[in-house]
Design a protein around this motif. Structure first.
Motif, PDB file in Angstrom:
ATOM      1  N   ARG A 183      42.667 128.125 -61.246  1.00 54.59           N
ATOM      2  CA  ARG A 183      43.625 127.569 -60.295  1.00 54.59           C
ATOM      3  C   ARG A 183      44.982 128.216 -60.500  1.00 54.59           C
ATOM      4  NH1 ARG A 183      39.844 126.169 -57.673  1.00 54.59           N
ATOM      5  NH2 ARG A 183      39.400 124.095 -56.963  1.00 54.59           N
ATOM      6  N   LYS A 232      30.053 129.949 -53.364  1.00 53.80           N
ATOM      7  CA  LYS A 232      29.063 129.142 -54.072  1.00 53.80           C
ATOM      8  C   LYS A 232      27.660 129.267 -53.481  1.00 53.80           C
ATOM      9  CE  LYS A 232      32.275 125.750 -55.914  1.00 53.80           C
ATOM     10  NZ  LYS A 232      33.567 126.238 -55.504  1.00 53.80           N
ATOM     11  N   GLU A 241      36.275 127.314 -62.103  1.00 49.85           N
ATOM     12  CA  GLU A 241      37.139 128.171 -61.298  1.00 49.85           C
ATOM     13  C   GLU A 241      38.584 128.079 -61.748  1.00 49.85           C
ATOM     14  OE1 GLU A 241      36.606 128.779 -57.151  1.00 49.85           O
ATOM     15  OE2 GLU A 241      34.998 127.302 -57.104  1.00 49.85           O
ATOM     16  N   GLU A 248      33.907 122.247 -60.684  1.00 45.56           N
ATOM     17  CA  GLU A 248      33.561 121.739 -59.356  1.00 45.56           C
ATOM     18  C   GLU A 248      32.054 121.706 -59.182  1.00 45.56           C
ATOM     19  OE1 GLU A 248      37.226 123.375 -56.603  1.00 45.56           O
ATOM     20  OE2 GLU A 248      35.324 124.409 -56.498  1.00 45.56           O
ATOM     21  N   ASN A 263      33.804 134.299 -55.023  1.00 52.70           N
ATOM     22  CA  ASN A 263      33.375 133.011 -55.556  1.00 52.70           C
ATOM     23  C   ASN A 263      32.721 132.128 -54.503  1.00 52.70           C
ATOM     24  OD1 ASN A 263      35.646 132.455 -54.123  1.00 52.70           O
ATOM     25  ND2 ASN A 263      36.817 131.598 -55.824  1.00 52.70           N
ATOM     26  N   LYS A 305      43.877 128.163 -56.463  1.00 47.85           N
ATOM     27  CA  LYS A 305      42.875 128.848 -55.654  1.00 47.85           C
ATOM     28  C   LYS A 305      43.587 129.791 -54.684  1.00 47.85           C
ATOM     29  CE  LYS A 305      38.440 127.428 -54.070  1.00 47.85           C
ATOM     30  NZ  LYS A 305      37.598 126.289 -53.825  1.00 47.85           N
ATOM     31  N   HIS A 333      28.831 121.821 -56.184  1.00 47.48           N
ATOM     32  CA  HIS A 333      28.569 122.752 -55.078  1.00 47.48           C
ATOM     33  C   HIS A 333      29.287 122.365 -53.785  1.00 47.48           C
ATOM     34  CE1 HIS A 333      25.642 119.614 -54.263  1.00 47.48           C
ATOM     35  NE2 HIS A 333      25.554 120.076 -53.031  1.00 47.48           N
ATOM     36  N   THR A 334      29.773 121.130 -53.681  1.00 48.50           N
ATOM     37  CA  THR A 334      30.510 120.707 -52.483  1.00 48.50           C
ATOM     38  C   THR A 334      32.023 120.759 -52.692  1.00 48.50           C
ATOM     39  OG1 THR A 334      30.420 118.377 -53.119  1.00 48.50           O
ATOM     40  CG2 THR A 334      28.633 119.205 -51.714  1.00 48.50           C
ATOM     41  N   GLU A 335      32.447 121.402 -53.776  1.00 50.90           N
ATOM     42  CA  GLU A 335      33.858 121.605 -54.134  1.00 50.90           C
ATOM     43  C   GLU A 335      34.587 120.324 -54.537  1.00 50.90           C
ATOM     44  OE1 GLU A 335      36.045 124.282 -51.625  1.00 50.90           O
ATOM     45  OE2 GLU A 335      34.395 125.719 -51.605  1.00 50.90           O
ATOM     46  N   ASN A 336      33.840 119.310 -54.961  1.00 45.41           N
ATOM     47  CA  ASN A 336      34.461 118.122 -55.555  1.00 45.41           C
ATOM     48  C   ASN A 336      34.868 118.467 -56.973  1.00 45.41           C
ATOM     49  OD1 ASN A 336      34.043 116.366 -53.356  1.00 45.41           O
ATOM     50  ND2 ASN A 336      31.948 116.000 -54.023  1.00 45.41           N
ATOM     51  N   VAL A 337      36.130 118.225 -57.308  1.00 41.88           N
ATOM     52  CA  VAL A 337      36.622 118.520 -58.653  1.00 41.88           C
ATOM     53  C   VAL A 337      36.147 117.421 -59.599  1.00 41.88           C
ATOM     54  CG1 VAL A 337      38.680 118.803 -60.073  1.00 41.88           C
ATOM     55  CG2 VAL A 337      38.612 119.782 -57.778  1.00 41.88           C
TER      56      VAL A 337
END
Length: 72
Positions: free
Chosen positions: A9, A63, A7, A25, A61, A11, A27-31
């Motif tokens: 940035r 997920k 993704e 990232e 976007n 955001k 699926h839980t948006e952890n970078v």
């Protein structure tokens, strides 16, 4: 191999504003990593045995909706 999301940035940036970088990232948006280019982010994900996907349309976007994403 797990899907990871590449993704841009920042955001939620306004349409037409500059992209400062890209992140990978889960699926839980952890970078998992930050990169200067989308190409670097995709290469890193593949080197770490992930399946990178990118948004078909930058502002779509969600997920949880697989049709918003395409394989890189």
């Amino acid at each position: 191999m797990a899907n990871v999301f590449v993704e841009a940035r920042p955001k939620g940036r306004p349409e037409g504003s500059a992209i400062e970088g890209y992140v990978v990232e889960d699926h839980t948006e952890n970078v998992l990593g930050s990169f200067n280019t989308q190409e670097e982010a995709i290469a890193w994900a593949k080197a770490h045995h992930h399946s990178p996907v990118v948004a078909r349309v930058r502002y779509l976007n969600d997920k949880k909706k697989p049709d918003h994403w395409r394989p890189a």
